[in-house]
Motif scaffolding. Sequence first.
Motif, mmCIF file in Angstrom:
data_model
loop_
_atom_site.group_PDB
_atom_site.id
_atom_site.type_symbol
_atom_site.label_atom_id
_atom_site.label_comp_id
_atom_site.label_asym_id
_atom_site.label_seq_id
_atom_site.Cartn_x
_atom_site.Cartn_y
_atom_site.Cartn_z
ATOM 1 N N THR A 193 0.591 -1.251 -0.272
ATOM 2 C CA THR A 193 -0.153 -0.005 -0.123
ATOM 3 C C THR A 193 0.689 0.836 -0.194
ATOM 4 N N GLU A 194 1.709 1.299 0.350
ATOM 5 C CA GLU A 194 2.760 2.363 1.013
ATOM 6 C C GLU A 194 3.650 2.476 -0.427
ATOM 7 N N LEU A 195 4.406 1.245 -0.996
ATOM 8 C CA LEU A 195 4.425 1.132 -2.198
ATOM 9 C C LEU A 195 3.651 1.872 -4.010
ATOM 10 N N GLN A 196 2.312 0.894 -3.345
ATOM 11 C CA GLN A 196 1.088 2.506 -4.157
ATOM 12 C C GLN A 196 0.420 3.646 -4.095
ATOM 13 N N ARG A 197 0.925 4.217 -2.644
ATOM 14 C CA ARG A 197 0.988 5.656 -2.883
ATOM 15 C C ARG A 197 2.852 6.701 -3.027
ATOM 16 N N LYS A 198 3.701 5.485 -3.426
ATOM 17 C CA LYS A 198 4.592 6.588 -3.748
ATOM 18 C C LYS A 198 4.476 7.240 -4.779
ATOM 19 N N VAL A 199 4.634 5.327 -5.709
ATOM 20 C CA VAL A 199 4.207 5.547 -7.161
ATOM 21 C C VAL A 199 2.991 6.150 -7.870
ATOM 22 N N GLU A 200 2.211 6.809 -6.622
ATOM 23 C CA GLU A 200 1.304 7.613 -7.164
ATOM 24 C C GLU A 200 1.646 8.487 -7.442
ATOM 25 N N ARG A 201 2.543 9.101 -6.124
ATOM 26 C CA ARG A 201 2.844 11.014 -5.836
ATOM 27 C C ARG A 201 3.488 10.965 -7.413
ATOM 28 N N PHE A 202 4.740 9.409 -7.658
ATOM 29 C CA PHE A 202 5.454 9.887 -8.747
ATOM 30 C C PHE A 202 5.060 10.572 -9.529
ATOM 31 N N LEU A 203 3.832 9.600 -10.019
ATOM 32 C CA LEU A 203 3.135 9.536 -11.610
ATOM 33 C C LEU A 203 2.115 10.928 -11.660
ATOM 34 N N VAL A 204 1.756 11.712 -10.152
ATOM 35 C CA VAL A 204 1.303 12.753 -10.638
ATOM 36 C C VAL A 204 1.810 14.117 -10.382
ATOM 37 N N ASP A 205 2.992 14.021 -10.295
ATOM 38 C CA ASP A 205 4.311 14.558 -10.672
ATOM 39 C C ASP A 205 4.711 15.001 -11.265
ATOM 40 N N ILE A 206 4.982 13.335 -12.113
ATOM 41 C CA ILE A 206 5.320 13.594 -12.929
ATOM 42 C C ILE A 206 4.010 13.745 -14.558
ATOM 43 N N GLN A 207 3.409 14.002 -14.813
ATOM 44 C CA GLN A 207 2.350 14.176 -15.256
ATOM 45 C C GLN A 207 2.467 15.823 -15.668
ATOM 46 N N ARG A 208 2.567 16.080 -14.316
ATOM 47 C CA ARG A 208 2.110 17.421 -14.575
ATOM 48 C C ARG A 208 3.847 18.211 -15.028
ATOM 49 N N LYS A 209 4.559 17.764 -15.117
ATOM 50 C CA LYS A 209 5.694 18.586 -15.756
ATOM 51 C C LYS A 209 6.136 17.759 -16.728
ATOM 52 N N VAL A 210 5.098 16.825 -17.428
ATOM 53 C CA VAL A 210 5.710 16.606 -19.069
ATOM 54 C C VAL A 210 5.835 17.423 -19.667
ATOM 55 N N GLY A 211 7.286 17.178 -20.436
ATOM 56 C CA GLY A 211 6.828 18.929 -21.261
ATOM 57 C C GLY A 211 8.244 19.925 -21.558
ATOM 58 N N THR A 212 8.781 18.816 -19.913
ATOM 59 C CA THR A 212 9.392 20.305 -19.803
ATOM 60 C C THR A 212 10.741 19.038 -19.008
ATOM 61 N N ASP A 213 11.671 19.685 -18.807
ATOM 62 C CA ASP A 213 13.017 19.501 -18.242
ATOM 63 C C ASP A 213 12.521 18.889 -16.996
ATOM 64 N N GLU A 214 12.282 19.631 -15.946
ATOM 65 C CA GLU A 214 11.700 18.979 -14.983
ATOM 66 C C GLU A 214 11.252 17.020 -15.188
ATOM 67 N N ALA A 215 10.774 16.314 -16.360
ATOM 68 C CA ALA A 215 9.944 15.452 -16.254
ATOM 69 C C ALA A 215 11.425 14.606 -16.537
ATOM 70 N N ALA A 216 12.943 14.895 -17.235
ATOM 71 C CA ALA A 216 13.985 14.028 -17.833
ATOM 72 C C ALA A 216 13.507 13.197 -16.652
ATOM 73 N N TYR A 217 14.056 11.911 -17.709
ATOM 74 C CA TYR A 217 14.390 10.565 -16.812
ATOM 75 C C TYR A 217 15.615 10.721 -16.006
ATOM 76 N N SER A 218 16.667 11.630 -16.205
ATOM 77 C CA SER A 218 17.575 11.822 -15.265
ATOM 78 C C SER A 218 17.498 12.820 -14.216
ATOM 79 N N LYS A 219 16.492 12.971 -13.905
ATOM 80 C CA LYS A 219 16.059 13.826 -12.522
ATOM 81 C C LYS A 219 15.423 12.475 -11.860
#
Lengths: 140, 109
Positions: free
Chosen positions: A44-70
């Motif tokens: 359950t905690e792992l799921q929350r971690k993944v969801e937080r990450f994906l919500v954050d990434i979705q917001r940053k897609v198209g910018t340098d902040e979404a880059a895999y290297s970061k």
Amino acid sequence: MKKIDTQFSRSFSYFVTLMLILAVTGCSVKFVADYDEVTDKSVTELQRKVERFLVDIQRKVGTDEAAYSKHTGFYDEVRVDLSAIRVRAAAREKNEITLEQLDLIQKNLDNLEKLHELGFNARTKLNLCVRLLVRVSPLS
Amino acid sequence: MAIDVTKLAQDMLSAAKGVLTEKWPEIEDYAETEFKSIAENIAMIERMKLMGKITEEKARLHLEIQKNSARTVLLTVEGLGILAVEQAINAALGVIRDTVNSALGWTLL
């Protein structure tokens, strides 16, 4: 004939005795491991971690902040979390299905990472990945 | 021609039902949700391909995620083993293989 009767009688006696023992001890055959609260909470905690990450990434897609290297740290962290969950699950008997589910989650993490390396598209439905990336229940 | 999500999902559902007849009442709701997700994912891939916004490699990764998720979910049904789940998924994808590969122009399934 007398010898056969004696052998049959003995075998039947053993059988009846065995059935009585099983009835008294309430033996049941288990095909899957019992529920494990620690594993459940970890996933359950792992799921929350993944969801937080994906919500954050979705917001940053198209910018340098979404880059895999970061975000390589995220994948390393989740990999370590999954490994720990798997070690615990593997220590429990009759837990093959949970192990299979955890392996599928690992494969999906690898696939998500490859997608990230290639570059997320703004239209990518990452929320689908969120819903489906971590689904292990009922847990054992 | 645009992929028909409803038909795709229904075809997958029927194929899986043929494999998991005994367990179907317990699994039907799960299967319906998962196959609908796979169908929607395929439709998303088709739209993105038409816009030139997805490569075959990315499409394959997206689909793999959906397939693995479906496997994970179906495995939660008590009494359903790994082999049975795999047979059901294979049957579902097999029935839509030609339609999807033809529509996308990629051999994804």
